[in-house]
Design an enzyme around this catalytic site. Structure first.
Site: not given
Ligand code: ADP
Ligand code: F6P
Length: 410
Positions: A15, A28, A76, A107, A129, A131, A133, A173, A175, A255, A257
Site C-alpha cells: 500500500g 536518490v 502487490r 513486512d 505503511t 498502519d 504495524d 484503516m 488492516r 482518503i 492514504r
Molecule cells: P506490505 O509490504 O505493505 O506488507 P504486502 O503484504 O501486500 O504489503 O506485500 C507487498 C508485496 O511484497 C507482495 O505483493 C509481494 O510482491 C511481496 N511479498 C509479500 N510476501 C512475500 C514473501 N513471503 N516472499 C516474497 N515476496 C513477498
Molecule cells: O496497508 C495499508 C492499507 O491501507 C490498510 O490499512 C488497508 O487494510 C489496506 O492497505 C487496503 O488496501 P487496498 O488499497 O488494496 O484496498
C-alpha cells in the site's frame, strides 16, 4: 572508504503511504551525492519483473517532497513469493547493474527484499505503511499523515453527529492493527475504541455506555472502529435498534492514504532514505531501518520480521473515558489541581466554569470534580457544568465537605 555498491535501485511496494516520495527523493539525492547511479523500479516487484526500470537524476525527484502517493507507483505482486520468480528478479537487477536495492514498504515487501538479499543483491528496507504495524519500529512512513487526516475527518463527523444528536461509528484503516483507531480515539475523544487487539465483541457494553451517557445529557456518541473489527454498518443498525438513537456508520477509507505528508513524515522519511543509502555504501545487506527511542537504527530483516508488538497498554488505558487503571493517575492530577484551587478560591465565576470544562476534557473521565465557590449559586452552576460535560452524577462531590473528604481520604 570506497562505496560497496555502484548502482542503487529503489522501489515502493504494498500500500502507498504519504512520505514515500520524500524517502525516494532522499535515496536518490543521497546516492547521487555519494557518486552512485540510481535507478527507479516502477510498481514494486511487478515492475521489476517487467523490467520497468528508469534512470533517476536529481531532477527526477524535484517537486515531489510535498506530494502524497509514490511517483514510482506501487503494486502487490503475489508471484514474487515464488523462489523461481525471485531468482528472475535478482537476475534482472544484475542485468541492469543494480547491486544495492532500497525497498520501501511493509513486512510483506521486506520478505521479498530478504529473498533478494539471499540471492546476492544488497538490500535495505524502509518501513512505509500508514498502519504502523511493523514491530521493529515506533515510526512508519505515512502513519502521521494518515492519522491526522483521519482525525480531521472524525472532527467533521462529530459536528454533524452533535447537530443531529446521533451516534457515529467511524471506521478507520489499519488492516489487523489498531494504531490508527487508538490514536484517533484519543485525539478525537471517542467514547469507545474497537481494535482487533482488545475488542471483546461485547456489543451490549457499548449499548449500555451509550444509554448511560445519554442520561447524562450527552449530545453525540463517537465510536472509532478499526478496519480489522469491521462490520460498521451492521453494528450501526444493531446499536440504533437497541438504543433508539439514530446511528450512522462512516468508513473513512482511502482518503487516509493520500494527501500531502506532514512535516514529521517528510523529515523522518528523508532521514530514513539517507540512512538506507549510508548502509548500502557500508556494504550492509538484509537490513531494515527503524526508529526507536529517538534514534534511527537498523536491524537484520529476518530478526525484525520475528519481532512482535502490541497496543501500548498505557495509551490504551488513557483512551478509556471511564474510570480504569488510570484512576490513580487521574486522582493524583485532580489533587494537584485542587491544591491550586484552594489557593485561588476567589476565582471569577466564568473562569471557574472554563476550568471545569478544561479539566473534564483533559482527563476524559467521569470522575467528578466540583469546584465550589463562596456562594451556593456557584456550587449549583459548577454541578450543572460538570454534568453537561459528562460527569456521572453519583460521582459528583456536591459540597465542600464531600470534596475535602474525597481528596484528603485519597
Ligand atoms: P506490505 O509490504 O505493505 O506488507 P504486502 O503484504 O501486500 O504489503 O506485500 C507487498 C508485496 O511484497 C507482495 O505483493 C509481494 O510482491 C511481496 N511479498 C509479500 N510476501 C512475500 C514473501 N513471503 N516472499 C516474497 N515476496 C513477498
Ligand atoms: O496497508 C495499508 C492499507 O491501507 C490498510 O490499512 C488497508 O487494510 C489496506 O492497505 C487496503 O488496501 P487496498 O488499497 O488494496 O484496498
Amino acid at each position: 572508504m570506497a562505496n560497496k555498491v555502484k548502482t542503487i535501485g529503489v522501489l515502493t511496494s504494498g500500500g502507498d503511504a504519504p512520505g514515500m516520495n520524500a524517502a525516494i527523493r532522499s535515496v536518490v539525492r543521497t546516492a547521487l551525492a555519494a557518486g552512485l547511479n540510481v535507478k527507479g523500479i516502477k510498481r514494486g516487484y511487478a515492475g521489476l519483473l517487467d523490467e520497468d526500470i528508469v534512470d533517476m537524476d536529481t531532477k527526477s525527484v524535484a517537486d515531489i517532497l510535498q506530494r502524497g502517493g509514490t511517483i514510482l507507483y506501487t503494486a502487490r505482486c503475489l508471484e514474487f513469493k515464488e523462489p523461481e520468480v525471485q531468482k528472475r528478479g535478482a537476475e534482472i537487477l544484475r542485468k541492469h547493474g543494480i547491486d544495492g536495492l532500497v525497498v520501501i514498504g511493509g513486512d510483506g515487501s521486506f520478505q521479498g527484499a530478504s529473498k533478494l538479499a539471499a540471492l546476492g543483491i544488497n538490500t535495505v528496507g524502509l518501513p512505509g505503511t500508514i498502519d504502523l504495524d511493523i514491530a521493529c519500529t515506533e515510526y512508519t512512513i505515512g502513519f502521521d499523515t494518515a492519522v491526522n487526516t483521519a482525525m480531521e475527518a472524525i472532527d467533521k463527523v462529530r459536528d454533524t453527529s452533535t447537530s443531529h444528536e446521533r451516534c457515529s461509528i467511524i471506521e478507520v484503516m489499519g488492516r489487523q492493527a489498531g494504531y490508527i483507531a487508538l490514536w484517533c480515539g484519543i485525539a478525537n475523544g471517542a467514547e469507545d475504541i474497537l481494535m482487533v487487539e482488545k475488542y471483546d465483541h461485547d456489543e451490549q457494553r457499548i449499548i449500555n455506555n451509550i444509554l448511560d451517557k445519554k442520561k447524562l445529557g450527552k449530545k453525540h456518541h463517537i465510536i472509532i472502529n478499526a478496519e480489522g473489527v469491521g462490520d460498521s454498518y451492521g453494528m450501526a443498525e444493531r446499536i440504533e435498534k437497541a438504543t433508539g438513537i439514530e446511528t450512522r456508520a462512516t468508513i473513512i477509507g482511502h482518503i487516509q492514504r493520500g494527501g500531502s505528508p506532514t512535516c514529521k513524515d517528510r523529515v523522518y522519511a528523508s532521514a530514513m532514505g539517507a540512512k538506507a543509502v549510508d548502509l548500502l555504501c557500508e556494504g550492509a545487506t538484509n537490513r531494515v531501518v527503524g526508529y526507536r527511542d529517538g534514534e534511527f537504527i537498523d536491524y537484520d530483516i529476518q530478526e525484525a520480521l520475528q519481532m512482535t508488538k502490541g497496543i501500548d497498554e498505557y495509551m490504551y488505558e488513557i483512551s478509556k473515558s471511564y474510570l480504569s487503571a488510570t484512576e490513580e493517575k487521574l486522582i493524583l492530577g485532580y489533587r494537584q489541581q485542587y491544591e491550586k484551587y484552594i489557593q485561588h478560591i476567589e476565582i471569577e465565576y466564568q473562569a471557574l466554569v472554563n476550568q471545569i470544562n478544561e479539566e473534564v476534557t483533559m482527563f476524559k473521565t467521569l470522575l467528578a470534580l466540583v469546584f465550589d465557590g463562596p456562594e451556593n449559586q456557584k456550587l449549583e452552576a459548577s454541578v450543572a457544568v460538570a454534568i453537561s460535560a459528562g460527569v456521572q452524577e453519583e460521582k459528583l462531590l456536591k459540597n465542600r465537605a464531600e470534596r475535602d473528604a474525597f481528596f484528603i481520604a485519597e
